[in-house]
Design an enzyme around this catalytic site. Sequence first.
Site, PDB file in Angstrom:
ATOM      1  N   HIS A  44       0.814  -1.215   0.000  1.00 48.57           N
ATOM      2  CA  HIS A  44       0.000   0.000   0.000  1.00 48.57           C
ATOM      3  C   HIS A  44       0.851   1.272   0.000  1.00 48.57           C
ATOM      4  CE1 HIS A  44       1.125  -1.296   3.940  1.00 48.57           C
ATOM      5  NE2 HIS A  44       1.026  -0.048   4.364  1.00 48.57           N
ATOM      6  N   ARG A  89      -5.074  -6.578   0.110  1.00 46.50           N
ATOM      7  CA  ARG A  89      -5.950  -5.933   1.098  1.00 46.50           C
ATOM      8  C   ARG A  89      -7.317  -5.652   0.502  1.00 46.50           C
ATOM      9  NH1 ARG A  89      -2.690  -1.620   4.768  1.00 46.50           N
ATOM     10  NH2 ARG A  89      -0.937  -2.982   5.255  1.00 46.50           N
ATOM     11  N   LYS A  98      -3.250 -13.011   2.251  1.00 40.20           N
ATOM     12  CA  LYS A  98      -4.554 -12.373   2.298  1.00 40.20           C
ATOM     13  C   LYS A  98      -4.954 -12.045   0.874  1.00 40.20           C
ATOM     14  CE  LYS A  98      -2.599  -7.917   3.787  1.00 40.20           C
ATOM     15  NZ  LYS A  98      -1.228  -8.217   4.223  1.00 40.20           N
TER      16      LYS A  98
END
Length: 544
Positions: A114, A283, A377
């Site tokens: 990110h 995410r 994830k």
Amino acid sequence: MDIRIVSTQPFPDQKPGTSGLRKSVPIFQTPHYLENFVQSIFDTIGNPAGQTLVLGGDGRYYNREAIQIILKMAAANGFARVKVGYGGILSTPATSCVIRKYKTVGGIILSASHNPGGPTGDFGVKFNTDNGGPAPEKVTEAIYARSKEIREYKILDAADIDLDHLGESRLGNTVIEVIDSVQDYAALLETLFDFDRIQQLLSRSDFRMCFDAMHAVTGPYAHALLERRLGAPAGTVHNGTPLPDFGGSHPDPNLVYAHDLVEILFGENAPAFGAASDGDGDRNMILGNHFFVTPSDSLAILAANATLVPGYRDGLAGVARSMPTSQAVDRVAAKLGLDCYETPTGWKFFGNLMDAGKVTLCGEESFGTGSNHVREKDGLWAVLFWLNILAVRQQSVADIVREHWQTYGRNYYSRHDYEGIDSDRANTLITNLRAKVGHLAGQSLGRYQVEYADDFSYTDPIDGSVSTQQGVRLGFSDGSRMVFRLSGTGTQGATLRLYLESYEPDPHKQDRDPQVALADLIAIADEVAQIRSLTGMDKPTVIT
Ligand code: G16
């Protein structure tokens, strides 16, 4: 074959953090910097002869150049084959999927997740092992140890590989296979979810959704899955072309950085469902019409509704969350009779539990949820999971969450980040807290009674490895908590994260603003840790 052995000197700062080695692009462009770290990975793998490596990245600035270097190093080190994503693109969950499907020795993912990209932005290198998951600490420690003694690396003198054509070519004796970035991953997701039902939902005139790929890696995946396979109207995916600088924005799907999406979902005539993913696609943020689902609640709701989804119809083996993640999922686990594990921050800690068949779903407060279908994830997986639940339950996102709170109680939750603080001051703050916690148990802080206070330590139940100093936590007798830790993913100064949580069983008190519900705890946290005076900041830079 023209293998060059290049002399080099170790760099002292190649210790991987929470998720791989993250530095600014200029640091990675320093002569030998990338090469040293990659050679350290290869030396740690051992004998690459006959092995296949997976390689790709999130498309950020320096992705293509780094891929060419790593391909030539892989060839010089004797890998039999490298599977590289088309255009150099592979999301983190897709890489995990490809490693597992083709039983490769592991993979390298080029991403700083990110963190912003661009010529002065961040770059990163992550190594995933043969289970498809992030290298566990013993492997990252070995890579770091190697990086401190490295004296040479191997690279092939050869022309660049064309990354924009699918198919095989050779670098020396190594087969370089440019693979479709989406296909294997999309096929895996199709085995888990009821695509027919989701397709029906997306074709309804009263159901609109919006997915923001934030100019990062999920664009091609979201176009393929949501629009082409599941029939969502063209335009459902926003910012779907990966750009080297993510369009100048911060590819972090939260209320602050995904503000365009937030404005749409909280605006007039808002869609029923909104979601976003981050730089490398692991995410997710979930929104309903005028409604934000906290990642901790999202994990709990997926766990509570899992049997509505074909891939999880037979129930869950267990669930896991990172320590700072709210305890909402613990309540679901208790009710369903499932084991619930609490691990340190970092997806790498879930791998052993999944490999041992102890957990099916995992999640973190940092907008990460996933399952044992891969060992990362997975942003789009979470989006499809929610769509599948919405398609079956035929309720709004807000109604599903509110019903969940009525059944299980609400865990008010918030994370306050203080970014870019001086590292010495941040370390002082944590050191002071560590010195304090031994004496806090049994004391009263405001109206709260401290039940326990410690620095979280984790013993992996599978391999017995111990990870200490994973966050200072204060637990109160009414179930409230606060946790202090320093981020392991930032690249500038230090980031203090303060995690706050309180439990509200009364349905009449579940609609408050979390900042108001947590106000007393916020004040206590400042007093205990002297946050304002030590950081010199009077408020957090990001609140989620
Ligand atoms: C990484 C890790 C996550 C972690 C997050 C934040 O996510 O994989 O497990 O929760 O960083 O870590 P920290 O609080 O240390 O900054 P990502 O998406 O950046 O790979």
